[in-house]
Design an enzyme around this catalytic site. Structure first.
Site, mmCIF file in Angstrom:
data_model
loop_
_atom_site.group_PDB
_atom_site.id
_atom_site.type_symbol
_atom_site.label_atom_id
_atom_site.label_comp_id
_atom_site.label_asym_id
_atom_site.label_seq_id
_atom_site.Cartn_x
_atom_site.Cartn_y
_atom_site.Cartn_z
ATOM 1 N N ASP A 1 0.834 -1.203 0.000
ATOM 2 C CA ASP A 1 0.000 0.000 0.000
ATOM 3 C C ASP A 1 0.867 1.251 0.000
ATOM 4 O O ASP A 1 1.638 1.494 0.932
ATOM 5 C CB ASP A 1 -0.916 -0.014 1.235
ATOM 6 C CG ASP A 1 -2.071 0.974 1.121
ATOM 7 O OD1 ASP A 1 -1.850 2.096 0.630
ATOM 8 O OD2 ASP A 1 -3.182 0.616 1.533
ATOM 9 N N HIS B 1 -2.680 -0.238 -2.734
ATOM 10 C CA HIS B 1 -3.906 0.389 -2.249
ATOM 11 C C HIS B 1 -5.035 0.248 -3.266
ATOM 12 O O HIS B 1 -4.828 0.358 -4.470
ATOM 13 C CB HIS B 1 -3.636 1.874 -1.983
ATOM 14 C CG HIS B 1 -4.746 2.591 -1.286
ATOM 15 N ND1 HIS B 1 -4.973 2.456 0.063
ATOM 16 C CD2 HIS B 1 -5.696 3.427 -1.758
ATOM 17 C CE1 HIS B 1 -6.012 3.201 0.405
ATOM 18 N NE2 HIS B 1 -6.470 3.793 -0.680
#
Length: 236
Positions: A174, A205
């Site tokens: 992420d 993400h």
């Protein structure tokens, strides 16, 4: 599908004391409730499609406009630089305390809705993943799911408030939640038996946002299946 009007506990000086939520009903007309919490792009087509999908699973879904205090009715996408700039502007201007308050009001409105037959949960993505975590710690939600929530390493001080089941999906790569933050989150929640964390190796993400830059069909399918089973177990 229709709109649910919700009375805010704290009025907006500019927009009053009422805000809206996209409302999706299940095929049978009744079921457990689910508060669906938006990303930074507003209650756009992605969120409405998610609401409809959860409704098909049997839930009465309300996706509230949590940016209403800045500008009601925001619906943008992740497709242009200008939209990203506007999304981050809205994110920076967002009042988290009032946002949680508005989500709690949505939760209460769902509990009173004639189509809701029992428990009410929450699920959120990105910004909504942060707020789903906060709902688990700060509201009466019966269960919550956080997809790649941002800023959670700064909210571990409220983890003691998590008394109901919380499922968390974390993207290993992420870009908004670096490895040190992820390690802090996992360590800070390790002692809470109500929390289940799944980490998706190699994923960035928003891997579950279909059509998005980082969408991964396999990871999304796995996360969504886990979410479906989690809510089936905890909201029935």
């Amino acid at each position: 599908m229709s709109e649910l009007k919700i009375a805010a506990k704290t009025a907006s000086p500019q927009f009053g004391k009422e805000f809206g939520a996209y409302l999706a009903l299940p095929p049978g007309g009744k079921g457990p409730g689910l508060v669906l919490i938006q990303e930074i792009f507003g209650v756009n087509q992605v969120m409405r499609d998610l609401a409809d999908g959860y409704a098909r699973q049997g839930y009465v879904v309300a996706c509230p406009d949590i940016f209403w205090r800045q500008e009601p009715g925001i619906q943008i996408t992740d497709k242009t630089d200008a939209e990203w700039a506007r999304a981050f502007e809205l994110f920076k201007g967002f009042d988290f305390a009032l946002g949680v308050e508005d989500l709690a009001a949505t939760l209460d409105a769902l509990r009173k809705h004639p189509a809701v037959t029992g428990k009410v949960g929450a699920v959120g993505y990105c910004l909504g993943g942060n707020l789903a975590y906060q709902m688990a710690a700060r509201s009466s939600a019966d269960a919550a799911v956080s997809y790649y929530g941002v800023g959670l390493d700064g909210l571990l001080d409220i983890a003691g408030g998590i008394k109901k089941p919380l499922l968390m999906h974390i993207a290993e790569k992420d870009g908004f939640v670096p490895p040190e933050a992820q390690a802090k989150i996992k360590a800070g929640l390790a002692g809470n038996a109500n929390v289940t964390i799944h980490v998706y190796a190699g994923q960035d993400h928003a891997f579950a946002r279909e059509g998005g830059k980082h969408w991964n069909a396999d990871a999304a399918k796995l996360a969504n299946a886990r979410t479906a089973e989690f809510f089936k177990t905890n909201l029935a």
